[in-house]
Design an enzyme around this catalytic site. Sequence first.
Site, PDB file in Angstrom:
ATOM      1  N   TRP A 117     -80.011  22.402  -5.093  1.00 24.88           N
ATOM      2  CA  TRP A 117     -80.334  23.170  -6.188  1.00 24.88           C
ATOM      3  C   TRP A 117     -81.276  24.201  -6.114  1.00 24.88           C
ATOM      4  O   TRP A 117     -81.273  25.142  -6.592  1.00 24.88           O
ATOM      5  CB  TRP A 117     -81.287  22.106  -6.926  1.00 24.88           C
ATOM      6  CG  TRP A 117     -81.652  22.537  -8.342  1.00 24.88           C
ATOM      7  CD1 TRP A 117     -80.861  22.416  -9.546  1.00 24.88           C
ATOM      8  CD2 TRP A 117     -82.908  22.996  -8.598  1.00 24.88           C
ATOM      9  NE1 TRP A 117     -81.832  22.973 -10.474  1.00 24.88           N
ATOM     10  CE2 TRP A 117     -83.117  23.419 -10.105  1.00 24.88           C
ATOM     11  CE3 TRP A 117     -83.974  23.158  -7.827  1.00 24.88           C
ATOM     12  CZ2 TRP A 117     -84.016  23.765 -10.579  1.00 24.88           C
ATOM     13  CZ3 TRP A 117     -85.286  23.681  -8.530  1.00 24.88           C
ATOM     14  CH2 TRP A 117     -85.252  24.199  -9.584  1.00 24.88           C
ATOM     15  N   HIS A 118     -82.092  24.027  -4.998  1.00 19.70           N
ATOM     16  CA  HIS A 118     -83.206  25.352  -4.663  1.00 19.70           C
ATOM     17  C   HIS A 118     -82.415  26.598  -4.197  1.00 19.70           C
ATOM     18  O   HIS A 118     -83.128  27.749  -4.501  1.00 19.70           O
ATOM     19  CB  HIS A 118     -84.220  24.680  -3.743  1.00 19.70           C
ATOM     20  CG  HIS A 118     -85.082  23.727  -4.291  1.00 19.70           C
ATOM     21  ND1 HIS A 118     -85.139  22.614  -4.444  1.00 19.70           N
ATOM     22  CD2 HIS A 118     -86.312  24.082  -5.001  1.00 19.70           C
ATOM     23  CE1 HIS A 118     -85.980  21.996  -5.159  1.00 19.70           C
ATOM     24  NE2 HIS A 118     -86.988  22.722  -5.476  1.00 19.70           N
ATOM     25  N   GLY A 119     -81.211  26.468  -3.675  1.00 20.61           N
ATOM     26  CA  GLY A 119     -80.738  27.765  -3.176  1.00 20.61           C
ATOM     27  C   GLY A 119     -79.484  27.451  -2.137  1.00 20.61           C
ATOM     28  O   GLY A 119     -79.377  26.289  -1.681  1.00 20.61           O
TER      29      GLY A 119
ATOM     30  N   PHE B 142     -84.921  30.409  -8.291  1.00 18.93           N
ATOM     31  CA  PHE B 142     -84.110  29.284  -8.332  1.00 18.93           C
ATOM     32  C   PHE B 142     -83.463  28.998  -9.960  1.00 18.93           C
ATOM     33  O   PHE B 142     -82.838  28.302 -10.212  1.00 18.93           O
ATOM     34  CB  PHE B 142     -84.949  28.100  -8.075  1.00 18.93           C
ATOM     35  CG  PHE B 142     -85.494  28.130  -6.663  1.00 18.93           C
ATOM     36  CD1 PHE B 142     -84.861  28.566  -5.628  1.00 18.93           C
ATOM     37  CD2 PHE B 142     -86.988  27.766  -6.379  1.00 18.93           C
ATOM     38  CE1 PHE B 142     -85.549  28.829  -4.261  1.00 18.93           C
ATOM     39  CE2 PHE B 142     -87.272  27.821  -5.145  1.00 18.93           C
ATOM     40  CZ  PHE B 142     -86.818  28.539  -3.929  1.00 18.93           C
TER      41      PHE B 142
END
Length: 473
Positions: A324-326, A473
């Site tokens: 989800w962060h990258g 993000f």
Amino acid sequence: MLFNSVAFLLFLPIVFILYWFVCNRSLRWQNVLVLMASYFFYGWWSWKFMVLLGVSTFLDYLYGFGVGLKDRKKARLFLWLSVLNNLGILGVFKYYNFFALQFQQALALLGLHANVVLLQVAIPIGISFYTFHGMSYVFDIYRGEQRPVKNFIDYAVFVSFFPLLVAGPIERASHLLPQIQKKRFFNYTQAADGCRLILWGLFKKVVIADTLAVIVDNIFSHYHDLHGISLVVGAIAFSFQIYGDFSGYSDIALGTAKLFGFELLTNFRFPYFSRDIAEFWRRWHISLSSWFRDYLYIPLGGSKQGKLKGVRNTFIIFLVSGFWHGANWKYIAWGGIHACGFLPLLLLNRNRKHTSDVVAEKRKLPTGKELSQMVLTFAFVTFAWVFFRAADMTEAIGYLKGAVTNYKQPKDFLMCLTVCCYIIPLIACDWWLRRNERSLQVPQLAKPVVYLVLALLVLFYFGKQTNFIYFQF
């Protein structure tokens, strides 16, 4: 628009005055003003981002009525349409290039050559946050915890409320929508608390995080040439940089919302005072952790269907959280490291040992056992942060290797001293405030001096407008 910018310092009082002195007689016009201000705030970066936000908001607004149908088969269809729509938006703008390049590399291993088409578009700021707002809304309707909202303005404010739009906290419809739909009255105490939170958040961002960022950038850029101790200090500095940056943003967001009569979900509870990894994740980015728990971990069965499925679900939730962060393997590695740290607690049924208590709650100082637990937990978290901060996996592994083996280079005592001068006061302040994360508990006689010093420090360091880390993000 950045919280730590002159533009925001002009924007906020203008909206505040219009909200309480022009639109105060009508809830509808207050919400219209908040919506317009939120889109102006977001469109400050690019008007194209506004279009995507508007389309995403409108689709989930429509899906909400379908998900609310009594026919569960049709409701499930609209639920999946919403999930596919939101994940599709994330997939195109955030993950497409990553998967395309991975596909190309996989073909190359097989001796095949392919020219993949990559998208040359910027990732819309905060896209992961507002898509999760939309999905939580339709999930809650499907589970019977929320009714579809008829007023589009109310729903649009829920998704795009400017204090939380680009970096959270990730709100729940059941918590924020009732506040949007009821009449709000100015509360001096609430507004004063908001101003204090904004000041404290700006201090953590402008004074602590942005100063440490310069040091951290220099260390990670030249890690081959630095002493191992300098690399260890650099990793610790990043731990406090990202904490000051992200918790500072959350404080400003909560404080700004208070100025308009809203109470947002708490996003941080002094995570570096955690005694194990499970407690850390109950204190760090709480809104995201609880989102994955409620909408992914529990629906998968949590840990109630046997240890094996509990282990599986733990790895799923942490790996998905990392992704989800990258779109980068380093974030997946970061999530996997935390899953490995959480796993022993799960297997030993100790993952819920510290659910509500505060370390040294009735004492001024921690016990030796508590101190050792906090130090070990912080060391583990800092180790994982290296993967988060590094440009890629190669740099992360090289950095960690250098921290263990690079001892021929001269030591940089000045840099180490500078880092300590910024993080030690922050640790001391957090320890003083650890029993109440929402307000600055300062002795009455000392308040004017403390607030003046904080304000002067913010003004002194205020200058270079740097993005908040979680904007990406």
